[in-house]
Motif scaffolding. Structure first.
Motif, mmCIF file in Angstrom:
data_model
loop_
_atom_site.group_PDB
_atom_site.id
_atom_site.type_symbol
_atom_site.label_atom_id
_atom_site.label_comp_id
_atom_site.label_asym_id
_atom_site.label_seq_id
_atom_site.Cartn_x
_atom_site.Cartn_y
_atom_site.Cartn_z
ATOM 1 N N ARG A 118 0.833 -1.201 0.000
ATOM 2 C CA ARG A 118 0.000 0.000 0.000
ATOM 3 C C ARG A 118 0.867 1.250 0.000
ATOM 4 O O ARG A 118 1.965 1.252 0.557
ATOM 5 C CB ARG A 118 -0.927 0.004 1.226
ATOM 6 N N TYR A 123 -3.640 3.023 -0.402
ATOM 7 C CA TYR A 123 -4.143 2.478 -1.653
ATOM 8 C C TYR A 123 -3.293 1.291 -2.098
ATOM 9 O O TYR A 123 -2.073 1.303 -1.986
ATOM 10 C CB TYR A 123 -4.125 3.535 -2.753
ATOM 11 N N ALA A 128 -3.073 1.852 -7.577
ATOM 12 C CA ALA A 128 -2.546 3.198 -7.355
ATOM 13 C C ALA A 128 -1.523 3.598 -8.408
ATOM 14 O O ALA A 128 -1.536 4.722 -8.916
ATOM 15 C CB ALA A 128 -1.931 3.293 -5.959
ATOM 16 N N HIS A 172 -9.268 -1.410 -3.193
ATOM 17 C CA HIS A 172 -7.958 -1.554 -2.560
ATOM 18 C C HIS A 172 -7.848 -2.779 -1.647
ATOM 19 O O HIS A 172 -6.953 -2.859 -0.810
ATOM 20 C CB HIS A 172 -7.609 -0.271 -1.794
ATOM 21 N N GLN A 322 -10.459 9.862 -5.204
ATOM 22 C CA GLN A 322 -9.290 9.287 -4.543
ATOM 23 C C GLN A 322 -8.008 10.068 -4.802
ATOM 24 O O GLN A 322 -7.074 9.977 -4.003
ATOM 25 C CB GLN A 322 -9.139 7.823 -4.950
#
Length: 330
Positions: A118, A123, A128, A172, A322
């Motif tokens: 992440r 994310y 991402a 996610h 986001q």
């Protein structure tokens, strides 16, 4: 009217190379940005565009690696990390401040089937990097794209999009079990849907967008796959050399870069956009099969969920939320 998602007579084939596509095309005075332009297909894409006369800029997380890979090619490298929103903003701000148009943006960088990681926002790494980072970059570069009077954005998807649509409620993997291939498929579907939604917004400004399956090519993208796995999939031979077998969708880098540069430059696509392309052509829409992973990279075609207009709009809304970046971004 939207562009039909159906093949056309291009004069090219799966065996065509980037140089074949660019033969007779003069890109002098044009500027191109190629993310991932210092590795694998991206390096060949950058080289071919520069050979055709374009000024090519390659943003790189690892500048030393980029400069080594592009040594002698007269290509500009600048720092940028797609996993770092501030880095994206800084790169785009530097370019936009120059007051110059951007004619070509090729989103070639990506990560495939990595363990769960992440970013600082929490994310998932593949979504991402592969999608949200490129979404933010295009939005921040929008003034330069709109100023070109005819720009093209090329989003590298993959036949991997067949593995998954997008879970808009849990993109996610916060509530569902993480599967690296499902996460990869989701990000590649997002790359295709991004082109659909961007083209819908950009065509009034002369900005057209395309998504691309370049072919199955063994590059650094496969760093999370073992040699045994690659060999079992027929991606490498017993000596560890990358396989080239067009019947199975396996290409070399020169062939792999062909569809990207075709979408970025070819007059055949004037007035068109928002379509998924492969083998230097627009792909047909094909129905899903029961075991997409077993099918691998064989069989031409895009799945319906990767070119669905309503899904593209839902993804666009999620992406704006986001990244906290809106269209237009100036």
């Amino acid at each position: 009217m939207s562009t039909p998602q159906s093949p056309m007579a291009t004069g090219f084939t799966a065996a065509s190379t980037a140089d074949d596509v660019l033969a007779g095309i003069d890109l002098t005075g044009k500027t191109a940005i190629v993310t991932g332009g210092y590795s694998g297909i991206g390096t060949e894409t950058s080289r071919a565009l520069r050979a055709a006369g374009a000024c090519v800029i390659v943003p790189a997380r690892d500048l030393a690696k980029a400069r080594k890979a592009l040594d002698g090619l007269d290509i500009v490298t600048e720092p940028m990390d797609l996993a770092d929103p501030e880095s994206i903003d800084a790169f785009a701000a530097r370019f936009v401040a120059r007051g110059e148009p951007l004619h070509i943006l090729i989103d070639s960088a990506g990560v495939m089937a990595c363990p769960l990681e992440r970013d600082t926002r929490g994310y998932e790494r593949q979504f991402a990097t592969n999608h949200l980072g490129h979404f933010q970059l295009a939005m921040r570069l929008w003034p330069a794209l709109a100023a070109a009077g005819g720009a093209r954005v090329v989003s590298l998807s993959s036949r991997g999009h067949r593995l998954a649509g997008i879970d808009l409620d849990d993109p996610h993997f916060e509530r569902r079990a993480y599967d690296p291939w499902i996460a990869y498929g989701q990000s590649k579907t997002a790359n295709a849907l991004f082109a659909v939604a961007l083209d819908a917004r950009g065509k009034a400004h002369g900005v057209r967008a395309f998504s691309v399956h370049p072919g199955a090519i063994v590059t650094d993208l496969a760093r999370y796959m073992s040699e045994d796995d690659l060999r079992a999939r027929g991606a490498i031979d017993e000596e560890g050399r990358p396989a080239v077998d067009l019947a199975r969708g396996m290409k070399n880098v020169a062939q792999g870069a062909a569809t990207s540069v075709w979408c970025a430059t070819c007059p055949q696509l004037d007035g068109m956009g928002g379509v998924y392309c492969e083998d230097v052509n627009v792909s047909p829409v094909m129905p899903p099969v029961d075991d997409e992973l077993a099918l691998g990279f064989q069989a031409v075609g895009v799945r319906p969920w990767a070119v669905d207009v309503e899904a593209a709009e839902r993804l666009w809304t999620l992406s704006e939320t986001q990244t906290n970046v809106r269209f237009p971004a100036y």
